[in-house]
Design a protein around this motif. Structure first.
Motif, PDB file in Angstrom:
ATOM      1  N   VAL A  50       0.854  -1.182   0.000  1.00 35.36           N
ATOM      2  CA  VAL A  50       0.000   0.000   0.000  1.00 35.36           C
ATOM      3  C   VAL A  50       0.892   1.236   0.000  1.00 35.36           C
ATOM      4  O   VAL A  50       1.993   1.222   0.553  1.00 35.36           O
ATOM      5  CB  VAL A  50      -0.950   0.042   1.219  1.00 35.36           C
ATOM      6  N   THR A  51       0.403   2.303  -0.629  1.00 36.22           N
ATOM      7  CA  THR A  51       1.169   3.541  -0.722  1.00 36.22           C
ATOM      8  C   THR A  51       0.379   4.680  -0.094  1.00 36.22           C
ATOM      9  O   THR A  51      -0.813   4.848  -0.381  1.00 36.22           O
ATOM     10  CB  THR A  51       1.491   3.877  -2.185  1.00 36.22           C
ATOM     11  N   PHE A  52       1.038   5.430   0.781  1.00 39.58           N
ATOM     12  CA  PHE A  52       0.471   6.597   1.427  1.00 39.58           C
ATOM     13  C   PHE A  52       1.228   7.838   0.978  1.00 39.58           C
ATOM     14  O   PHE A  52       2.406   7.755   0.606  1.00 39.58           O
ATOM     15  CB  PHE A  52       0.621   6.513   2.957  1.00 39.58           C
ATOM     16  N   GLU A  53       0.565   8.965   1.031  1.00 35.08           N
ATOM     17  CA  GLU A  53       1.250  10.240   0.905  1.00 35.08           C
ATOM     18  C   GLU A  53       1.064  10.985   2.223  1.00 35.08           C
ATOM     19  O   GLU A  53      -0.050  11.060   2.758  1.00 35.08           O
ATOM     20  CB  GLU A  53       0.696  11.050  -0.271  1.00 35.08           C
ATOM     21  N   PHE A  54       2.169  11.509   2.744  1.00 37.12           N
ATOM     22  CA  PHE A  54       2.166  12.212   4.026  1.00 37.12           C
ATOM     23  C   PHE A  54       2.632  13.645   3.841  1.00 37.12           C
ATOM     24  O   PHE A  54       3.364  13.967   2.908  1.00 37.12           O
ATOM     25  CB  PHE A  54       3.117  11.534   5.025  1.00 37.12           C
ATOM     26  N   ASN A  55       2.196  14.492   4.754  1.00 40.71           N
ATOM     27  CA  ASN A  55       2.755  15.842   4.839  1.00 40.71           C
ATOM     28  C   ASN A  55       3.205  16.070   6.272  1.00 40.71           C
ATOM     29  O   ASN A  55       2.423  15.932   7.211  1.00 40.71           O
ATOM     30  CB  ASN A  55       1.724  16.907   4.463  1.00 40.71           C
ATOM     31  N   THR A  56       4.472  16.394   6.442  1.00 41.33           N
ATOM     32  CA  THR A  56       5.002  16.709   7.764  1.00 41.33           C
ATOM     33  C   THR A  56       5.271  18.201   7.839  1.00 41.33           C
ATOM     34  O   THR A  56       6.001  18.760   7.019  1.00 41.33           O
ATOM     35  CB  THR A  56       6.307  15.931   8.043  1.00 41.33           C
ATOM     36  N   SER A  57       4.643  18.840   8.814  1.00 44.17           N
ATOM     37  CA  SER A  57       4.872  20.260   9.083  1.00 44.17           C
ATOM     38  C   SER A  57       5.833  20.386  10.254  1.00 44.17           C
ATOM     39  O   SER A  57       5.584  19.828  11.327  1.00 44.17           O
ATOM     40  CB  SER A  57       3.559  20.968   9.435  1.00 44.17           C
ATOM     41  N   LEU A  58       6.933  21.088  10.042  1.00 42.59           N
ATOM     42  CA  LEU A  58       7.835  21.442  11.132  1.00 42.59           C
ATOM     43  C   LEU A  58       7.535  22.890  11.481  1.00 42.59           C
ATOM     44  O   LEU A  58       7.876  23.809  10.741  1.00 42.59           O
ATOM     45  CB  LEU A  58       9.298  21.275  10.706  1.00 42.59           C
ATOM     46  N   LEU A  59       6.849  23.088  12.595  1.00 39.21           N
ATOM     47  CA  LEU A  59       6.343  24.406  12.970  1.00 39.21           C
ATOM     48  C   LEU A  59       7.048  24.889  14.231  1.00 39.21           C
ATOM     49  O   LEU A  59       7.014  24.221  15.271  1.00 39.21           O
ATOM     50  CB  LEU A  59       4.833  24.332  13.213  1.00 39.21           C
ATOM     51  N   LEU A  60       7.680  26.029  14.144  1.00 40.43           N
ATOM     52  CA  LEU A  60       8.405  26.593  15.279  1.00 40.43           C
ATOM     53  C   LEU A  60       7.418  26.994  16.365  1.00 40.43           C
ATOM     54  O   LEU A  60       6.456  27.733  16.114  1.00 40.43           O
ATOM     55  CB  LEU A  60       9.213  27.812  14.833  1.00 40.43           C
ATOM     56  N   LEU A  61       7.631  26.488  17.575  1.00 44.92           N
ATOM     57  CA  LEU A  61       6.778  26.891  18.687  1.00 44.92           C
ATOM     58  C   LEU A  61       7.047  28.353  19.039  1.00 44.92           C
ATOM     59  O   LEU A  61       8.159  28.858  18.838  1.00 44.92           O
ATOM     60  CB  LEU A  61       7.027  25.995  19.905  1.00 44.92           C
ATOM     61  N   PRO A  62       6.028  29.046  19.554  1.00 38.87           N
ATOM     62  CA  PRO A  62       6.193  30.481  19.827  1.00 38.87           C
ATOM     63  C   PRO A  62       7.408  30.774  20.704  1.00 38.87           C
ATOM     64  O   PRO A  62       7.635  30.106  21.715  1.00 38.87           O
ATOM     65  CB  PRO A  62       4.887  30.837  20.556  1.00 38.87           C
ATOM     66  N   GLN A  63       8.195  31.762  20.286  1.00 40.75           N
ATOM     67  CA  GLN A  63       9.392  32.119  21.050  1.00 40.75           C
ATOM     68  C   GLN A  63       9.038  32.770  22.371  1.00 40.75           C
ATOM     69  O   GLN A  63       9.782  32.669  23.350  1.00 40.75           O
ATOM     70  CB  GLN A  63      10.271  33.061  20.212  1.00 40.75           C
TER      71      GLN A  63
END
Length: 845
Positions: A259-272
C-alpha cells in the motif's frame, strides 16, 4: 629472472618489517610453525565538512525560511541556522492521500511530536524528541539538574555536518548543512506511522525502493515536507468470507501486496514567547494539558493543569486600554478556519456560518471579528491544506456518520496553534435520521426521505458550530440541557429566546419534547448562555494580571458569580452516576421529558412507511428508520435509569457554599422506577407495528422487546449501581435502597401474580429475566465484583446477595400461590418453572 625474484622478496620483507603491528603470530595446537593472523581493520576516519560553496554550489535551488532548504541534484539538504539550535519545533504529520477502505482519510493527523536540533560532539547535528512530563520553575536552582536527570529526551536522528555556513567575518558558524533525506524518505516513526497504526492497518515492512520525498517547501515559521511511502501488507489468512473487512484490511494491499500513502510533515516553530498559561478549572469545560512540577519550595511534586485555548492579544497598548474600558477591539491575530475546496459548494456557506456564529460569543470576552470562516483560495502555491499554519475543515468522502474537532496545541502552555476539523460525508444521513425521529411529529419539513437543501444546510450549520467549539478548547457540556425545565421546552416564546439547551456543546440534538399543539418552531441547538460564558472565561484578556496566580484569582471570582445561574454550569461528559449529565437528553426531569418524547414517537411510527417510500426501492430505508426510532426509545429508558442510584456531583471550591455530592432524592428515584414499570416493563406493544415489521423482518418483535427490557434490567441491577444504593442508604433510611428497588421492580414485573391474570409471552420473558438477574445478584462466586469510586468491590461481601435471596424467597411463595390457582395452561407452566429456577438457584453447590 633471479634478479626480479630477489627484488620481490626484499619488497615483501620490507612491508612486513615496517608494519609489525599489522600481524601477530599464533602457534598451532602442536606448537609448530606460527600462523600469521591479521588485526581487525581500522574504521575510516570521519569525513570532515567541506567548504560551504563546495556543497551548496551554483546548481543548488535554494529556499529561505525556518529551515533553509537546498535542492542539490536529487537531494534536499537542510541548512539549520545556529539560532535554531535548541529551539522547540512541533512536527505534525498528516495523511495527504490514503489507500481506500481503511477508515483513514487525507487530512487526518498521523503523528505529533516536539523536536529540537542539538549540536553533537564531532561535526554532527542530533535531533531529539521532546516530551513534557516533568518540569521545574526553578531554572537557576539545583533541583533543575534532578529534573534533567529524570527526563532525558531520546535521540531520533544523527546527521553529519556536510558544511558550515560562516558569518561575514568568517569566524562564527551561522548555519549547519545536513542531509536529512533519511528522516523523511525512510520510516522514522516521528514522521511516519506509529507501530499501533501499522498493526491496525496490517502493515509490515517499509519499501524503500518505492518511497521518496515528493517536495519540500519552507516558510518563515514552518517547513513542509511531502513524502510518498510504500509498505508491504500482512497476507490475508484463508477465510470462508474473503470480502475485505473495511477498517482492517486495505483492499489495495489485498490486490497488490503493498500500500502507498502520501504524508505531509509540518515542522512548525513553537512560539518564542510562550503564551501565559490559564489554570484549568473543573467548573468550566475546557480541554487541558498537564505535567508534574518540581519546585525547591514545595514539599511534594505538584500537577500543573492548564486550559487549551487560542492566543488572543490586543494589537497595541492603545487597544489594550480600550479593551480594559469595555470597548470591543480586534485581536492582533484572529482565529481563521478555511473550508476545504473538496466540500460540496451548496454546503460551504452553511459551514462558514457555523464558524461565524461564534463571533457573538467572543464579543462577550471583549473581541470583535475574533473568529471567521474563509473559503480556501484557489491556485495559491504557498498554501497547502496540510500546512500547520492553517486551520481547515476537511471534507472526507467516507460513509462514516460523524464529524470531529481536534486541535494542535503548544504542550508547554496549551496555546492552540491550528486545527483540522474532520467532516465525513455521511454525517448528513445521521442528521436526517435524528431530525426525522426527534421532530417529525412537529415539523412537516422533517417528514421526507430526503430533506430540502435549506433544512439540511441548517443541520450542517449546527454541527459546524459544535465541532468548531471543540477546536476552541471546549469540551462537551452534558449538563447544559438540565438547566431548562421540561415545560419550558414546550414554551414557544422561551424557545425562541433561549433555545432548548444553554450550550451547543451538549449532546442535546433536537427538541423532542415539544408537542404538535405547542407551536414551537425553534428546534435546533445553538450557541447559548454557557458557551458565551465559557468563551469569556477562556479568552478574556486581563491586562493588569501580571502572573498566572493573579489571573486565577480574577477568574475564580468570575466563576463563583457565574455559578449563581444554573444555565452557566458545566456538566462533565465523564461522570457515570450524575443523571444531570447525560448524552442525547433534554430537560430537568428525564421521566417527564421521555414521556413527551414517547408520545411523539407514537405519532411518528405509523408514518414511517409513507415518509420512507420510493418506487423501485426495497425496505432498507424503512428498516433504518425503524431502528432509529427504537434506538431513540432505548435512549429514553437509559436517561431515566441513570436516576436510580444517582449521585449529583456539583463542582465546588472551598470558597463556595454547599456540598459537592448529594444523593438523588428518593422521590425522583421512585419516579424513575415507576416510569420504567409503566413504559417498558408493561409491554410497549405500540412498537410492534405489524404493518412495518412484516416488511422489514421475519419475526414479530418478541425477542426485540426482550432485548430492550434485558438491557435496562441489566443496567438497573448492575453491581456498581447496587453498591451506590447501599452506600447512599446506609446513613439515611429515607434514601432509596437496594431492597426498595427490587421490591418496586418485582411489584411491576409480576403484577399478574397479584391479579391472577394470564401472562403473555412478553411478560413471561421479562419475568424469567428478572429471576435470572436476582439469582446472579445472590451469587456468592468470588469473581462477582463491581467498581465504585475507583474501588474494586467484592459483591459477595456486601448485603446484595442477602437482599436478593430474601426477595427470591418472597417471590417463590407468591409464585407458588399463583400457580395453584392459575387456569391458563402456559401461565401455570411458567409459574412452576420460575419456582423451580429459584429453588435451583438457592441450592448450595
Amino acid at each position: 629472472m633471479i634478479k626480479k625474484l630477489t627484488l620481490m622478496s626484499c619488497l615483501v620483507l620490507f612491508l612486513f618489517a615496517t608494519d609489525s603491528t599489522a600481524q601477530r603470530k599464533k602457534k598451532d595446537k602442536k606448537g609448530s610453525t606460527p600462523v600469521e593472523m591479521p588485526e581487525a581493520k581500522k574504521p575510516d576516519l570521519k569525513k570532515e565538512p567541506k567548504p560551504y560553496k563546495k556543497v551548496i554550489d551554483t546548481t543548488a535551488i535554494s529556499q529561505k525560511g525556518l529551515i533553509e532548504v537546498h535542492k542539490v541534484g536529487d537531494k534536499y539538504l537542510f541548512e539549520i541556522a545556529d539560532t535554531l539550535i535548541g529551539k522547540e519545533i512541533i512536527a505534525i504529520t498528516r495523511y495527504s492521500k490514503t489507500p481506500a477502505g481503511g477508515g483513514i482519510f487525507g487530512g487526518e493527523e498521523v503523528n505529533r511530536q516536539v523536536i529540537k536540533f542539538e549540536k553533537g560532539l564531532n561535526h554532527n547535528i542530533l535531533v531529539r524528541s521532546v516530551t513534557y512530563i516533568i518540569m521545574t520553575p526553578d531554572e537557576d536552582k539545583p533541583i533543575t539538574q534532578a529534573v534533567r536527570n529524570s527526563s532525558s529526551d531520546p535521540i531520533i536522528g544523527n546527521y553529519d555536518i556536510l558544511a558550515y555556513k560562516k558569518s561575514s567575518n568568517g569566524k562564527e558558524n551561522t548555519g549547519y548543512v545536513i542531509d536529512m533525506n533519511t528522516a523523511f524518505d525512510a520510516d522514522v516513526q516521528t514522521f511516519s506511522l506509529s507501530p499501533m497504526n501499522k498493526q491496525l492497518l496490517k502493515i509490515q515492512a517499509f519499501q524503500k525502493d518505492r518511497s521518496f520525498i515528493q517536495s519540500i517547501k519552507t516558510f518563515p515559521i514552518n517547513t513542509e515536507i511531502r513524502t510518498v511511502k510504500t509498505f508491504a501488507t500482512t497476507p490475508r489468512q484463508i477465510s470462508i468470507t474473503p470480502t475485505p473487512r473495511i477498517g482492517t484490511d486495505l483492499p489495495a494491499g489485498l490486490d497488490a501486496g503493498v500500500v502507498t500513502f502520501e504524508f505531509n510533515t509540518s515542522l512548525l516553530l513553537l512560539p518564542q514567547k510562550p503564551m501565559k498559561k490559564r489554570a484549568f478549572d473543573k467548573r468550566v469545560g475546557y480541554f487541558a494539558n498537564k505535567y508534574d512540577v518540581f519546585s525547591e519550595d514545595s514539599h511534594k511534586s505538584d500537577k500543573e493543569v492548564f486550559a487549551v485555548r487560542w492566543r488572543l492579544e490586543p494589537k497595541n497598548e492603545e487597544d489594550a486600554l480600550k479593551l480594559k474600558n469595555g470597548e470591543l477591539i480586534e485581536p492582533k491575530k484572529p482565529i481563521v478556519y478555511y473550508i476545504d475546496p473538496a466540500t460540496p459548494e451548496k454546503w460551504r456557506g452553511y459551514i462558514k456560518q457555523g464558524i461565524d456564529d461564534w463571533q457573538e460569543a467572543f464579543e462577550f470576552a471583549g473581541w470583535k471579528n475574533a473568529i471567521r470562516g474563509e473559503y480556501w483560495p484557489e491556485n495559491d502555491e504557498n498554501m497547502s491544506l496540510e500546512d500547520a499554519r492553517f486551520s481547515v475543515l476537511r471534507y472526507f468522502a467516507a460513509d462514516i456518520q460523524n464529524a470531529y474537532g481536534p486541535n494542535v496545541h503548544d504542550p508547554r502552555t496549551g496555546e492552540i496553534l491550528e486545527s483540522h476539523i474532520g467532516w465525513y460525508h455521511n454525517i448528513m444521513s445521521l442528521l436526517r435520521d435524528w431530525y426525522l425521529i426527534q421532530t417529525g411529529a412537529v415539523d412537516p419539513k422533517a417528514r421526507n426521505k430526503k430533506f430540502d437543501d435549506q433544512l439540511m444546510g441548517e443541520l450542517i450549520r449546527f454541527v459546524s458550530s459544535h465541532e468548531v467549539g471543540h477546536t476552541l478548547g471546549l469540551r462537551h457540556n452534558m449538563g447544559a440541557s438540565f438547566a431548562t425545565p421540561v415545560e419550558k421546552l414546550r414554551d414557544k416564546d422561551f424557545q425562541k429566546a433561549n433555545g432548548h439547551t444553554s450550550s451547543i456543546m451538549d449532546y442535546a440534538r433536537f427538541n423532542y419534547v415539544a408537542q404538535p399543539e405547542d407551536g414551537v418552531t425553534d428546534l435546533f441547538p445553538r450557541i447559548g448562555d454557557y458557551d458565551k460564558w465559557a468563551i469569556k472565561w477562556g479568552y478574556s484578556y486581563f491586562q493588569d494580571a501580571n502572573t498566572e496566580v493573579d489571573e486565577k484569582s480574577i477568574l475564580n471570582d468570575m466563576t463563583k458569580e457565574a455559578y449563581k445561574n444554573p444555565r452557566l454550569w458545566f456538566g462533565t461528559e465523564t461522570n457515570p452516576y450524575d443523571p444531570r449529565f447525560q448524552t442525547e437528553d433534554l430537560g430537568d426531569n428525564a421521566m417527564k421529558a421521555s414521556e413527551y418524547g414517547i408520545k411523539n414517537l407514537k405519532r411518528i411510527l405509523p408514518n414511517l412507511l409513507e415518509w420512507s417510500k420510493e418506487s423501485g426501492e426495497d425496505y432498507d430505508e424503512l428498516n433504518g428508520l425503524y431502528n432509529s426510532l427504537t434506538g431513540q426509545f432505548r435512549r429514553y429508558m437509559g436517561h431515566v435509569t441513570k436516576n436510580v442510584g444517582g449521585i449529583y456531583e456539583s463542582p465546588k471550591t472551598y470558597d463556595m457554599e454547599g456540598d459537592k455530592y448529594e444523593v438523588v432524592p428518593a422521590i425522583i428515584q421512585n419516579e424513575a422506577v415507576t416510569f420504567l414499570n409503566d413504559q417498558l416493563f408493561k409491554t410497549p406493544k405500540w412498537l410492534l407495528d405489524q404493518n412495518i415489521l412484516s416488511k422489514i423482518r421475519p419475526e414479530n418483535g418478541v425477542e426485540a422487546i426482550k432485548s430492550i427490557q434485558d438491557g435496562t434490567l441489566t443496567s438497573l441491577l448492575s453491581g456498581d449501581r447496587l453498591v451506590r444504593l447501599l452506600e447512599t442508604s446506609s446513613q439515611n433510611n429515607a434514601n432509596y435502597s437496594v431492597d426498595k428497588l427490587m421490591s418496586d421492580l418485582k411489584k411491576g414485573i409480576f403484577s399478574e401474580v397479584r391479579s391472577n391474570a394470564p401472562i403473555d409471552i412478553y411478560r413471561r420473558n421479562l419475568q424469567k429475566l428478572f429471576v435470572t438477574k436476582l439469582a446472579e445478584a445472590m451469587s456468592t462466586e468470588k469473581s462477582n465484583f463491581a467498581n465504585f469510586n475507583g474501588r474494586r468491590i467484592n459483591l459477595t461481601e456486601t448485603d446484595i446477595p442477602s437482599i436478593a435471596r430474601g426477595q427470591l424467597n418472597e417471590l417463590k411463595t407468591q409464585l407458588k400461590g399463583a400457580a395453584a390457582v392459575a387456569t391458563d395452561r402456559l401461565t401455570k407452566f411458567h409459574l412452576n418453572d420460575l419456582v423451580a429456577r429459584i429453588e435451583n438457584a438457592m441450592k448450595p453447590k
